[in-house]
Design an enzyme around this catalytic site. Structure first.
Site, PDB file in Angstrom:
ATOM      1  N   SER A   1       3.813  -2.548  10.197  1.00 34.13           N
ATOM      2  CA  SER A   1       5.028  -2.683  10.266  1.00 34.13           C
ATOM      3  C   SER A   1       5.766  -3.923   9.931  1.00 34.13           C
ATOM      4  O   SER A   1       6.630  -4.544  10.687  1.00 34.13           O
ATOM      5  CB  SER A   1       5.366  -2.403  11.884  1.00 34.13           C
ATOM      6  OG  SER A   1       5.018  -1.046  12.131  1.00 34.13           O
TER       7      SER A   1
ATOM      8  N   GLY B   1       2.677   2.102  10.791  1.00 31.43           N
ATOM      9  CA  GLY B   1       3.597   3.160  10.644  1.00 31.43           C
ATOM     10  C   GLY B   1       4.271   3.306  12.018  1.00 31.43           C
ATOM     11  O   GLY B   1       4.772   4.413  11.944  1.00 31.43           O
TER      12      GLY B   1
ATOM     13  N   HIS C   1      -9.489   1.045   4.974  1.00 31.27           N
ATOM     14  CA  HIS C   1      -8.172   1.177   5.606  1.00 31.27           C
ATOM     15  C   HIS C   1      -8.155   1.946   6.834  1.00 31.27           C
ATOM     16  O   HIS C   1      -9.221   3.031   6.838  1.00 31.27           O
ATOM     17  CB  HIS C   1      -7.332   1.811   4.632  1.00 31.27           C
ATOM     18  CG  HIS C   1      -5.814   1.630   5.054  1.00 31.27           C
ATOM     19  ND1 HIS C   1      -5.477   2.644   5.992  1.00 31.27           N
ATOM     20  CD2 HIS C   1      -4.833   0.639   4.894  1.00 31.27           C
ATOM     21  CE1 HIS C   1      -4.261   2.172   6.364  1.00 31.27           C
ATOM     22  NE2 HIS C   1      -3.876   1.323   5.775  1.00 31.27           N
TER      23      HIS C   1
ATOM     24  N   GLU D   1      -5.438  -5.276  10.331  1.00 34.34           N
ATOM     25  CA  GLU D   1      -4.247  -4.340  10.454  1.00 34.34           C
ATOM     26  C   GLU D   1      -4.579  -3.507  11.993  1.00 34.34           C
ATOM     27  O   GLU D   1      -5.292  -2.415  11.788  1.00 34.34           O
ATOM     28  CB  GLU D   1      -4.306  -3.188   9.342  1.00 34.34           C
ATOM     29  CG  GLU D   1      -4.027  -3.776   8.154  1.00 34.34           C
ATOM     30  CD  GLU D   1      -3.466  -2.590   7.288  1.00 34.34           C
ATOM     31  OE1 GLU D   1      -2.195  -2.839   6.614  1.00 34.34           O
ATOM     32  OE2 GLU D   1      -3.947  -1.399   7.013  1.00 34.34           O
TER      33      GLU D   1
ATOM     34  N   GLU E   1      -6.949   4.354   7.954  1.00 29.37           N
ATOM     35  CA  GLU E   1      -6.589   5.922   7.598  1.00 29.37           C
ATOM     36  C   GLU E   1      -7.773   6.266   7.204  1.00 29.37           C
ATOM     37  O   GLU E   1      -8.311   7.389   7.139  1.00 29.37           O
ATOM     38  CB  GLU E   1      -5.386   5.797   6.858  1.00 29.37           C
ATOM     39  CG  GLU E   1      -4.092   5.940   7.541  1.00 29.37           C
ATOM     40  CD  GLU E   1      -2.892   5.289   6.889  1.00 29.37           C
ATOM     41  OE1 GLU E   1      -3.003   5.423   5.587  1.00 29.37           O
ATOM     42  OE2 GLU E   1      -1.927   4.892   7.411  1.00 29.37           O
TER      43      GLU E   1
ATOM     44  N   ASN F   1       1.057  -1.131  -0.040  1.00 34.09           N
ATOM     45  CA  ASN F   1      -0.086  -0.139   0.086  1.00 34.09           C
ATOM     46  C   ASN F   1       0.970   1.201  -0.003  1.00 34.09           C
ATOM     47  O   ASN F   1       1.545   1.581   1.124  1.00 34.09           O
ATOM     48  CB  ASN F   1      -0.948   0.104   1.231  1.00 34.09           C
ATOM     49  CG  ASN F   1      -1.930   1.313   1.328  1.00 34.09           C
ATOM     50  OD1 ASN F   1      -1.799   2.209   0.652  1.00 34.09           O
ATOM     51  ND2 ASN F   1      -2.369   1.445   2.493  1.00 34.09           N
TER      52      ASN F   1
ATOM     53  N   LYS G   1       0.013   4.247  -0.078  1.00 37.33           N
ATOM     54  CA  LYS G   1      -0.751   5.309   0.402  1.00 37.33           C
ATOM     55  C   LYS G   1      -0.305   6.648  -0.503  1.00 37.33           C
ATOM     56  O   LYS G   1      -0.115   6.428  -1.835  1.00 37.33           O
ATOM     57  CB  LYS G   1       0.040   5.620   1.903  1.00 37.33           C
ATOM     58  CG  LYS G   1      -0.262   4.239   2.600  1.00 37.33           C
ATOM     59  CD  LYS G   1       0.136   4.482   4.025  1.00 37.33           C
ATOM     60  CE  LYS G   1       0.020   2.942   4.970  1.00 37.33           C
ATOM     61  NZ  LYS G   1      -0.100   3.137   6.248  1.00 37.33           N
TER      62      LYS G   1
HETATM   63  P1  13P Z   1       3.306   0.169   7.560  1.00 36.61           P
HETATM   64  O1  13P Z   1       3.745  -1.256   6.913  1.00 36.61           O
HETATM   65  O2  13P Z   1       3.833   1.339   7.238  1.00 36.61           O
HETATM   66  O3  13P Z   1       3.022  -0.064   9.246  1.00 36.61           O
HETATM   67  O4  13P Z   1       1.784   0.169   7.015  1.00 36.61           O
HETATM   68  C1  13P Z   1       0.582  -0.651   7.260  1.00 36.61           C
HETATM   69  C2  13P Z   1      -0.470  -0.319   6.279  1.00 36.61           C
HETATM   70  O5  13P Z   1      -1.309   0.394   6.897  1.00 36.61           O
HETATM   71  C3  13P Z   1      -0.666  -0.944   5.258  1.00 36.61           C
HETATM   72  O6  13P Z   1      -1.855  -0.762   4.619  1.00 36.61           O
END
Ligand code: 13P
Length: 254
Positions: free
Chosen positions: A211, A172, A94, A166, A96, A9, A11
């Site tokens: 992560s 992150g 997601h 997740e 976010e 992803n 982002k």
């Molecule tokens: P990270 O791998 O940066 O923690 O992000 C995970 C994520 O949100 C994937 O959709």
């Protein structure tokens, strides 16, 4: 046996120039991998992904989708539009989108249905916040998020879809759920789906995100109910992403 899926992803990262390098490196490294590989790119780069990735083992998808098929919805992108650019997958719900853009369970369920209507594979993201985990609410939260979709599309609507667990506190942050913590939630999700349909549950791919790095991927993916990963930061570095794919590939089935 479920084939592992490793999906990046991106982002809101990238540029035409950076993407060209990253995509070329992924294509060069993806040959012969015994896992499915995909990237979720920002919408403006779907045409680039389609041009570079068509005919390669790397699939691509959008990071969100409108619940509507068409109409006066400024700023939105429909599932059919994603299909026009060759997407196989789309992320739905997601964290976010849930936390920063206020997408609730019902809207997410409608987005999931919109993706299904045009044959996209929705990757439904679920996961609890740190406060919810500390409160012992993890399974309740994840079950509620899943149930909203099942209420809307029926359990048959999950056939061929993907669930991504997740935990919000692991995204992150560099803090990963331990393989045991992640496995426990994955097993709970599968058990919940099995209450409605055991065969569907056995085939459902449930990937872990939060992560994931080359250093921890193998141990996570070795868990019985972890069918791959949804990768954020490490998906922006070709070598790291390919190393994570390699970890899945080593556990692959074909
Ligand atoms: P990270 O791998 O940066 O923690 O992000 C995970 C994520 O949100 C994937 O959709």
């Amino acid at each position: 046996m479920r084939k592992k899926l490793v999906a990046g992803n991106w982002k809101m990262h990238g540029s035409l120039r950076q993407n060209a390098r990253l995509l070329d490196a992924l294509v060069a490294g993806a040959g012969g991998m015994r896992c499915d590989i995909a990237v979720f790119v920002p919408c403006p780069y779907l045409a680039q992904a389609q041009r570079v990735l068509s005919g390669t083992p790397v699939a691509w998808g959008g990071q969100s989708v409108s619940e509507h098929d068409a109409g006066a919805f400024t700023g939105e992108v429909s599932a059919a539009m994603l299909g026009d650019f060759g997407c196989r997958y789309v992320l739905v719900g997601h964290s976010e989108r849930r936390t920063l853009y206020g997408e609730g369970d019902d809207a997410i369920a409608r987005k999931f249905a919109a993706a299904r209507r045009v044959g996209l594979v929705p990757v439904l993201c679920v996961g609890e916040t740190l406060a919810e985990r500390r409160d012992g609410q993890t399974e309740a939260v994840v079950s509620r998020q899943l149930q909203a979709v099942v209420d809307h599309v029926g359990s048959a609507g999950l056939v061929g879809a993907v669930v991504a667990y997740e935990p919000v506190w692991a995204i992150g942050t560099g803090v990963t759920a331990t393989p045991g913590e992640a496995q426990a939630v994955h097993a709970a999700i599968r058990a919940r789906v099995a209450l409605a349909d055991a065969a569907l549950a056995a085939d459902l791919r449930i990937v872990y995100g939060g992560s994931v790095k080359p250093q921890n991927a193998a141990e996570l993916f070795a868990q019985a109910d972890i069918d791959g990963g949804l990768i954020g930061g490490a998906a922006l570095v070709a070598g790291d992403f390919l190393a994570i794919c390699q970890a899945a590939s080593k556990l692959g089935t074909d």
